[in-house]
Enzyme design. Sequence first.
Site, PDB file in Angstrom:
ATOM      1  N   SER A 147      42.142  38.994  51.388  1.00  0.00           N
ATOM      2  CA  SER A 147      41.714  38.730  50.864  1.00  0.00           C
ATOM      3  C   SER A 147      42.825  35.915  50.338  1.00  0.00           C
ATOM      4  CB  SER A 147      42.613  38.463  49.165  1.00  0.00           C
ATOM      5  OG  SER A 147      42.473  37.636  47.744  1.00  0.00           O
ATOM      6  N   TYR A 190      46.993  43.219  42.518  1.00  0.00           N
ATOM      7  CA  TYR A 190      46.895  42.697  43.463  1.00  0.00           C
ATOM      8  C   TYR A 190      46.761  41.795  45.063  1.00  0.00           C
ATOM      9  CZ  TYR A 190      41.334  40.884  45.352  1.00  0.00           C
ATOM     10  OH  TYR A 190      40.169  40.566  46.228  1.00  0.00           O
TER      11      TYR A 190
HETATM   12  P1  NAD Z   1      32.695  43.789  43.669  1.00  0.00           P
HETATM   13  O1  NAD Z   1      32.528  44.095  43.092  1.00  0.00           O
HETATM   14  O2  NAD Z   1      31.007  42.759  44.069  1.00  0.00           O
HETATM   15  O3  NAD Z   1      32.438  45.450  45.002  1.00  0.00           O
HETATM   16  C1  NAD Z   1      33.340  46.099  45.155  1.00  0.00           C
HETATM   17  C2  NAD Z   1      32.903  47.162  45.328  1.00  0.00           C
HETATM   18  O4  NAD Z   1      33.830  48.035  45.784  1.00  0.00           O
HETATM   19  C3  NAD Z   1      31.541  47.477  44.285  1.00  0.00           C
HETATM   20  O5  NAD Z   1      30.523  48.303  45.715  1.00  0.00           O
HETATM   21  C4  NAD Z   1      32.144  49.101  44.099  1.00  0.00           C
HETATM   22  O6  NAD Z   1      31.211  50.188  44.073  1.00  0.00           O
HETATM   23  C5  NAD Z   1      33.341  49.461  45.290  1.00  0.00           C
HETATM   24  N1  NAD Z   1      34.322  50.209  44.646  1.00  0.00           N
HETATM   25  C6  NAD Z   1      35.139  49.690  43.190  1.00  0.00           C
HETATM   26  N2  NAD Z   1      35.441  51.082  42.972  1.00  0.00           N
HETATM   27  C7  NAD Z   1      35.455  51.837  44.437  1.00  0.00           C
HETATM   28  C8  NAD Z   1      36.065  53.049  43.803  1.00  0.00           C
HETATM   29  N3  NAD Z   1      37.090  53.639  43.282  1.00  0.00           N
HETATM   30  N4  NAD Z   1      35.575  54.242  44.428  1.00  0.00           N
HETATM   31  C9  NAD Z   1      34.556  53.549  46.073  1.00  0.00           C
HETATM   32  N5  NAD Z   1      34.261  52.006  45.620  1.00  0.00           N
HETATM   33  C10 NAD Z   1      34.425  51.691  44.283  1.00  0.00           C
HETATM   34  O7  NAD Z   1      33.460  42.906  44.450  1.00  0.00           O
HETATM   35  P2  NAD Z   1      33.853  42.530  45.580  1.00  0.00           P
HETATM   36  O8  NAD Z   1      34.139  40.895  45.687  1.00  0.00           O
HETATM   37  O9  NAD Z   1      32.705  42.367  46.703  1.00  0.00           O
HETATM   38  O10 NAD Z   1      34.951  42.665  46.253  1.00  0.00           O
HETATM   39  C11 NAD Z   1      35.130  43.501  47.743  1.00  0.00           C
HETATM   40  C12 NAD Z   1      36.216  43.654  48.619  1.00  0.00           C
HETATM   41  O11 NAD Z   1      36.379  42.148  49.076  1.00  0.00           O
HETATM   42  C13 NAD Z   1      37.145  44.043  47.579  1.00  0.00           C
HETATM   43  O12 NAD Z   1      38.207  44.668  48.403  1.00  0.00           O
HETATM   44  C14 NAD Z   1      37.970  42.468  47.072  1.00  0.00           C
HETATM   45  O13 NAD Z   1      39.332  42.701  46.848  1.00  0.00           O
HETATM   46  C15 NAD Z   1      37.947  41.667  48.209  1.00  0.00           C
HETATM   47  N6  NAD Z   1      37.249  40.410  48.150  1.00  0.00           N
HETATM   48  C16 NAD Z   1      36.875  39.827  47.427  1.00  0.00           C
HETATM   49  C17 NAD Z   1      36.948  37.854  47.153  1.00  0.00           C
HETATM   50  C18 NAD Z   1      35.580  37.387  46.087  1.00  0.00           C
HETATM   51  O14 NAD Z   1      35.941  36.236  46.037  1.00  0.00           O
HETATM   52  N7  NAD Z   1      35.112  38.258  45.347  1.00  0.00           N
HETATM   53  C19 NAD Z   1      37.929  37.260  47.697  1.00  0.00           C
HETATM   54  C20 NAD Z   1      38.427  37.976  48.749  1.00  0.00           C
HETATM   55  C21 NAD Z   1      38.455  39.218  48.717  1.00  0.00           C
END
Ligand code: NAD
Length: 250
Positions: A142, A155
């Site tokens: 991130s 986080y």
């Molecule tokens: P999101 O909430 O859309 O997706 C998260 C996914 O993780 C979902 O499919 C959910 O079912 C799954 N999940 C959550 N808890 C779980 C558990 N206990 N067991 C199994 N699966 C679980 O979020 P996203 O933005 O797609 O995030 C994906 C990754 O990207 C994360 O690691 C997040 O920290 C990272 N990230 C996101 C952003 C952003 O701007 N969206 C930026 C940097 C990093």
Amino acid sequence: MNSFDLSGKVALVTGTSGGLGQGMAIGLAEAGADIIAVSHSMPTETVQAIEQLGRKAVGIQADLSKEEELPSIFEQALQFRGRIDVLVNNAGIIRRTPAADHGASDWHDVIDLNLNTVFFLSQLAGRHMIERGSGKIISIASMLSYQGGINVPGYTASKHAVAGLTKALANEWAGKGIQVNAIAPGYMVTSNTQQIRDDENRYKDITARIPAGRWGTPEDLKGPVVFLASSASDYLNGHVLNVDGGWLAR
Ligand code: NAD
């Protein structure tokens, strides 16, 4: 372009019911991989999209935050094809509460999934890949692997740790034919960022600071994840690839 081809490869992607994990799983399938999609809720839509591409996919519904269940989830994943060539540690959560009020459960929930699960799943995949002499492990870091963030101490701690863990595992396993790298997405449109996008002022401030002039989408991670999953990146180890529209360059 053959070095980017993933035909015949098997990728396990976590957190695939939506967001970035769904985008990356579909991207890997478009490049030829078959996919094991693990998520908290059954990733039916993702599996269907992959099958429509003519690739094979299996969905596994699991709570990845329970460390003691990871070995059996990994075993279940192995039954799909008997091997895993690529692991994408994507599942992650965020809890937005000021540090002074950040509850113990918020802290532990985030650290359990975003860090502990990344280590123990990488360990399971790493042992399997060491035996086979090859493999790719890609974790999702991130901007908060570099910056402090606001109201997200757990986080930020977890994502700094993911960047460090990526380097630690890369050092140990590069010589065994396994490339361990990370992708650090910038601000992406997913449910993870819904709360800050709903705050009009923050949304405007963040957008104005992104040199590309827009937030990222799950599609923006397809190229980077295919690169890191393919032999095109065989001499890349312990790298954190920023996919941020220029956010960190600003
Ligand atoms: P999101 O909430 O859309 O997706 C998260 C996914 O993780 C979902 O499919 C959910 O079912 C799954 N999940 C959550 N808890 C779980 C558990 N206990 N067991 C199994 N699966 C679980 O979020 P996203 O933005 O797609 O995030 C994906 C990754 O990207 C994360 O690691 C997040 O920290 C990272 N990230 C996101 C952003 C952003 O701007 N969206 C930026 C940097 C990093």
